[in-house]
Design an enzyme around this catalytic site. Structure first.
Site, PDB file in Angstrom:
ATOM      1  N   HIS A 126       6.621  -3.388  -1.948  1.00 34.14           N
ATOM      2  CA  HIS A 126       7.371  -4.342  -1.107  1.00 34.14           C
ATOM      3  C   HIS A 126       7.943  -5.527  -1.881  1.00 34.14           C
ATOM      4  O   HIS A 126       8.905  -6.147  -1.416  1.00 34.14           O
ATOM      5  CB  HIS A 126       6.483  -4.896   0.015  1.00 34.14           C
ATOM      6  CG  HIS A 126       6.042  -3.866   1.002  1.00 34.14           C
ATOM      7  ND1 HIS A 126       6.932  -3.061   1.681  1.00 34.14           N
ATOM      8  CD2 HIS A 126       4.801  -3.495   1.421  1.00 34.14           C
ATOM      9  CE1 HIS A 126       6.259  -2.243   2.485  1.00 34.14           C
ATOM     10  NE2 HIS A 126       4.969  -2.481   2.340  1.00 34.14           N
ATOM     11  N   ASP A 163       3.827   6.452   1.481  1.00 33.29           N
ATOM     12  CA  ASP A 163       3.097   5.361   2.139  1.00 33.29           C
ATOM     13  C   ASP A 163       3.639   5.226   3.574  1.00 33.29           C
ATOM     14  O   ASP A 163       4.805   5.529   3.837  1.00 33.29           O
ATOM     15  CB  ASP A 163       3.380   4.082   1.335  1.00 33.29           C
ATOM     16  CG  ASP A 163       2.549   2.881   1.716  1.00 33.29           C
ATOM     17  OD1 ASP A 163       1.656   2.527   0.935  1.00 33.29           O
ATOM     18  OD2 ASP A 163       2.825   2.272   2.782  1.00 33.29           O
ATOM     19  N   HIS A 165       4.442   2.619   5.048  1.00 36.36           N
ATOM     20  CA  HIS A 165       5.486   1.582   5.082  1.00 36.36           C
ATOM     21  C   HIS A 165       6.676   1.980   4.197  1.00 36.36           C
ATOM     22  O   HIS A 165       6.491   2.586   3.137  1.00 36.36           O
ATOM     23  CB  HIS A 165       4.913   0.254   4.571  1.00 36.36           C
ATOM     24  CG  HIS A 165       3.734  -0.242   5.351  1.00 36.36           C
ATOM     25  ND1 HIS A 165       2.436   0.019   4.984  1.00 36.36           N
ATOM     26  CD2 HIS A 165       3.667  -0.982   6.491  1.00 36.36           C
ATOM     27  CE1 HIS A 165       1.603  -0.541   5.860  1.00 36.36           C
ATOM     28  NE2 HIS A 165       2.323  -1.152   6.788  1.00 36.36           N
ATOM     29  N   ASP A 251      -2.202   4.770   3.596  1.00 32.49           N
ATOM     30  CA  ASP A 251      -2.176   4.194   4.946  1.00 32.49           C
ATOM     31  C   ASP A 251      -1.405   5.080   5.923  1.00 32.49           C
ATOM     32  O   ASP A 251      -1.287   4.748   7.105  1.00 32.49           O
ATOM     33  CB  ASP A 251      -1.629   2.760   4.945  1.00 32.49           C
ATOM     34  CG  ASP A 251      -0.343   2.604   4.187  1.00 32.49           C
ATOM     35  OD1 ASP A 251       0.262   3.626   3.818  1.00 32.49           O
ATOM     36  OD2 ASP A 251       0.065   1.442   3.947  1.00 32.49           O
TER      37      ASP A 251
END
Ligand code: ZN
Length: 324
Positions: A126, A163, A165, A251
């Site tokens: 990120h 992931d 995200h 995740d």
């Protein structure tokens, strides 16, 4: 027995995390290592320690003024590096620089020795060129892509991210770069941070149409992932990368406390196995995997261990050659 792959471990990267009950706590490294030690592949792994990335290396991807800001907040030891997800603590600069250095150490091994590598506390996808975001201080994935170009002369780098995200720091960091190949399967941004990564986001300018984003509905499981993965493979076969980076955030497994996908670790194992074959076909076996997210400790331990088991296994190509 010759070791089959490199795994970066040790206190340098274990120091990256956040205090006070933060989901990205300091215990993730040891939770993974305890599971990995129980695996049959353990004797085949060569463990190496991280080194701290130099300031020059951090600036392959990050803006100098942002590196200054991390140094300043690390010395002060409090406050936030972003709007509230990523707190500063004393030594956060050194810990984040160790994650980047660990990924670069792994990259060096991958390129020099043609063996796969894995770093558990890495894949901090990120962070933007100019700022922290979503628990990520420095973007080791972005630095690794830049390092592949500057240090090793490799242009076409594939970044594959499963992931939960969206890997927005990598996507927007290379949005207009047609040789930064990007395939990301993630929970639909309408339901999860950071809210980006729709189908229509395929790159900008000279890179328009070169990147692949696949949003998944909340609750998607292994079957759904395997269908999406076929599209990722088609994309990679056409793209023919010279190096493959794999962000295998855990995740996206069912039971994660902050996301809503429902894969099992076998999705991660499948992706690792197939990426290894693609890396052998196109990229001289050059494959670097990074742990990414994952906030349920037993999930991250199992998913990352399955990834390492697949990467450490004798490759299909070698097995075929041996049978002839
Ligand atoms: Zn994540």
């Amino acid at each position: 027995m010759a070791t089959s792959m490199i795994v970066i471990t040790g206190p340098g990267i274990a120091a990256y995390g956040f205090p006070d009950g933060h989901p990205f706590g300091f215990d993730r490294h040891d939770a993974f290592l305890a599971e990995l030690r129980r695996s049959d592949c353990w004797p085949m792994l060569e463990r190496r320690s991280a080194r701290a990335a130099s300031r020059e290396e951090l600036e392959y991807f990050h803006r100098p003024e942002y590196v200054d800001r991390v140094i300043e907040l690390s010395a002060r030891g409090r406050g936030y590096l972003d709007l509230g997800d990523t707190p500063a603590f004393p030594g956060v600069y050194e810990a984040a620089a160790n994650v980047v250095g660990g990924t670069l150490e792994a990259l060096e091994g991958v390129i020099a020795e043609g063996r796969p590598a894995f770093i558990p506390i890495g894949g901090l996808h990120h962070a933007a060129r100019g700022g922290a975001a979503g628990f990520c201080v420095f973007n080791d994935c972005g630095v690794a892509i830049e390092a592949a170009r500057r240090v090793y002369g490799i242009r076409r780098v594939a970044y594959v991210d499963i992931d939960a995200h969206h890997g927005d720091g990598v996507f927007y960091g290379f949005e207009d770069d047609p040789d930064a190949l990007f395939a990301d399967v993630h929970e639909d941004g309408r339901f999860l941070y950071p809210g980006t990564g729709s189908r229509g986001e395929t790159g900008q300018g000279p890179a328009a149409g070169t990147k692949l984003n696949i949003p998944m509905p909340p609750g998607a499981g292994d079957e759904h992932f395997l269908r999406a993965w076929e599209e990722v493979e088609d994309y990679l076969e056409r793209a023919a990368p010279e190096l493959v980076l794999f962000q295998c955030g855990a995740d996206s497994l069912g039971g994660d406390p902050i996301t809503h996908l429902a894969y099992t670790e076998e999705s991660h194992a499948h992706a690792a196995r197939r990426l290894k074959a693609i890396a052998i076909r196109h990229a001289g076996g050059r494959l670097l995997a990074m742990g990414g997210g994952g906030y349920n400790r037993s999930n991250l331990a199992r998913a990352w261990t399955r990834v390492v088991e697949e990467l450490a296994a004798p490759s299909a190509v070698r097995r075929q050659a041996g049978a002839v």
